[in-house]
Write a protein that holds these residues in place. Structure first.
Motif, PDB file in Angstrom:
ATOM      1  N   LEU A  68       0.824  -1.210   0.000  1.00 56.81           N
ATOM      2  CA  LEU A  68       0.000   0.000   0.000  1.00 56.81           C
ATOM      3  C   LEU A  68       0.860   1.262   0.000  1.00 56.81           C
ATOM      4  O   LEU A  68       0.528   2.260   0.640  1.00 56.81           O
ATOM      5  CB  LEU A  68      -0.919  -0.010   1.222  1.00 56.81           C
ATOM      6  N   SER A  69       1.934   1.234  -0.751  1.00 56.55           N
ATOM      7  CA  SER A  69       2.849   2.376  -0.775  1.00 56.55           C
ATOM      8  C   SER A  69       2.320   3.535  -1.615  1.00 56.55           C
ATOM      9  O   SER A  69       2.866   4.640  -1.566  1.00 56.55           O
ATOM     10  CB  SER A  69       4.207   1.931  -1.317  1.00 56.55           C
ATOM     11  N   ASP A  70       1.235   3.323  -2.378  1.00 57.34           N
ATOM     12  CA  ASP A  70       0.740   4.346  -3.311  1.00 57.34           C
ATOM     13  C   ASP A  70      -0.719   4.681  -3.027  1.00 57.34           C
ATOM     14  O   ASP A  70      -1.551   4.695  -3.917  1.00 57.34           O
ATOM     15  CB  ASP A  70       0.903   3.849  -4.747  1.00 57.34           C
ATOM     16  N   LEU A  71      -1.020   4.975  -1.776  1.00 61.32           N
ATOM     17  CA  LEU A  71      -2.387   5.303  -1.392  1.00 61.32           C
ATOM     18  C   LEU A  71      -2.759   6.725  -1.821  1.00 61.32           C
ATOM     19  O   LEU A  71      -1.888   7.572  -1.996  1.00 61.32           O
ATOM     20  CB  LEU A  71      -2.542   5.201   0.127  1.00 61.32           C
ATOM     21  N   PRO A  72      -4.079   6.991  -1.976  1.00 65.12           N
ATOM     22  CA  PRO A  72      -4.496   8.376  -2.219  1.00 65.12           C
ATOM     23  C   PRO A  72      -4.194   9.243  -0.997  1.00 65.12           C
ATOM     24  O   PRO A  72      -4.046   8.729   0.120  1.00 65.12           O
ATOM     25  CB  PRO A  72      -6.006   8.247  -2.457  1.00 65.12           C
ATOM     26  N   GLU A  73      -4.115  10.554  -1.203  1.00 65.91           N
ATOM     27  CA  GLU A  73      -3.800  11.459  -0.096  1.00 65.91           C
ATOM     28  C   GLU A  73      -4.970  11.604   0.863  1.00 65.91           C
ATOM     29  O   GLU A  73      -4.777  11.936   2.031  1.00 65.91           O
ATOM     30  CB  GLU A  73      -3.399  12.831  -0.636  1.00 65.91           C
ATOM     31  N   ARG A  74      -6.185  11.351   0.360  1.00 66.66           N
ATOM     32  CA  ARG A  74      -7.380  11.466   1.196  1.00 66.66           C
ATOM     33  C   ARG A  74      -8.239  10.219   1.038  1.00 66.66           C
ATOM     34  O   ARG A  74      -8.442   9.734  -0.077  1.00 66.66           O
ATOM     35  CB  ARG A  74      -8.204  12.699   0.795  1.00 66.66           C
ATOM     36  N   LEU A  75      -8.728   9.713   2.146  1.00 65.62           N
ATOM     37  CA  LEU A  75      -9.661   8.582   2.135  1.00 65.62           C
ATOM     38  C   LEU A  75     -10.888   8.968   2.949  1.00 65.62           C
ATOM     39  O   LEU A  75     -10.780   9.302   4.133  1.00 65.62           O
ATOM     40  CB  LEU A  75      -9.035   7.339   2.760  1.00 65.62           C
ATOM     41  N   ASP A  76     -12.045   8.915   2.307  1.00 66.40           N
ATOM     42  CA  ASP A  76     -13.280   9.215   3.033  1.00 66.40           C
ATOM     43  C   ASP A  76     -13.723   8.050   3.905  1.00 66.40           C
ATOM     44  O   ASP A  76     -14.383   8.259   4.918  1.00 66.40           O
ATOM     45  CB  ASP A  76     -14.382   9.583   2.042  1.00 66.40           C
ATOM     46  N   SER A  77     -13.377   6.834   3.495  1.00 68.15           N
ATOM     47  CA  SER A  77     -13.683   5.700   4.369  1.00 68.15           C
ATOM     48  C   SER A  77     -12.750   4.543   4.100  1.00 68.15           C
ATOM     49  O   SER A  77     -12.267   4.351   2.983  1.00 68.15           O
ATOM     50  CB  SER A  77     -15.141   5.248   4.210  1.00 68.15           C
TER      51      SER A  77
END
Length: 233
Positions: A68-77
């Motif tokens: 998971l090294s490339d996650l989005p900067e924001r996660l709503d859930s």
């Protein structure tokens, strides 16, 4: 809601997770789907065009950070829906059975949440754990599974208190027996006939999850139990 949001979902391949992902995808939200194999990734990419897939094994929590090294900067859930169950009385269970259920049901959600917390904090998002009524009562042959779910409940409680100042909401959903492939496996292990119409549907549990996901920012549901309606079965 009109604004598309971003969700990371585990267990989207079948059952409750598939029902949740289907609804979120249909309304145009951005999906990140954690899958256990490249084969499953291909399948879900075809089922949910535009979704991002991440291949990672929840049974190996120590590998999640690299995956998971490339996650989005924001996660709503972050929706923890995947689970594992392997019934056996304590006198007969093997340590491998216990470890697998603890890894998938408890340790992986804890580690995945840790990894995702910066993105969740940035969005003042939601961590939702699909628990089980076995997270409240432990029955014979369900001891290892219940221990993992009792632990998940404790994790949610502690995380909720820790993340209040960051605006991250934490909810646990406790479904009773649900008509899913996992339930079919449970009945096979119990040696009993399986009738999906006797239990609450995956779609109904998914509707409860989405209700929690869609709450306005001024409200939260820390815990909710979903039971099969009287007269079914």
């Amino acid at each position: 809601m009109n604004t598309a949001r971003t969700h990371l979902v585990t267990g989207a391949g079948s059952g409750i997770g598939a029902a949740v992902a289907t609804e979120l995808h249909a309304r145009g939200d951005e999906l990140w789907l954690l899958v256990r194999s490249e084969e499953r990734a291909t399948e879900l990419t075809e089922r949910f065009p535009r979704a991002r897939t991440v291949v990672a094994d929840l049974a190996r929590p120590d590998t999640l950070e690299a995956a998971l090294s490339d996650l989005p900067e924001r996660l709503d859930s972050l929706l923890h829906v995947a689970g594992a169950v392997d019934l056996a009385p304590v006198a007969e269970q093997r340590v491998e059975q216990v470890r697998h259920q603890l890894d998938v049901n408890l340790i992986a959600p804890m580690e995945l949440t840790r990894i995702c917390l910066p993105a969740l904090r940035a969005a003042r998002g939601l961590v939702l754990l699909v628990n089980s009524t076995s997270g409240r009562v432990a029955n014979p042959a369900w001891t290892a599974y219940a221990a993992s779910k009792f632990g998940a409940r404790a994790f949610a409680d502690g995380l909720r208190a820790e993340e209040q100042s960051h605006g991250v909401r934490v909810s646990s959903v406790f479904p009773s027996r649900t008509a899913t492939p996992m339930q079919a496996k449970v009945h096979e292990q119990e040696g009993s006939a399986y009738d999906p119409d006797a239990f609450v549907s995956a779609a109904s549990v998914a509707a409860t999850i989405l209700h929690v996901v869609d709450l306005p920012e001024d409200a939260t549901i820390p815990e909710v139990t979903v039971r099969t309606a009287p007269g079914r079965g």
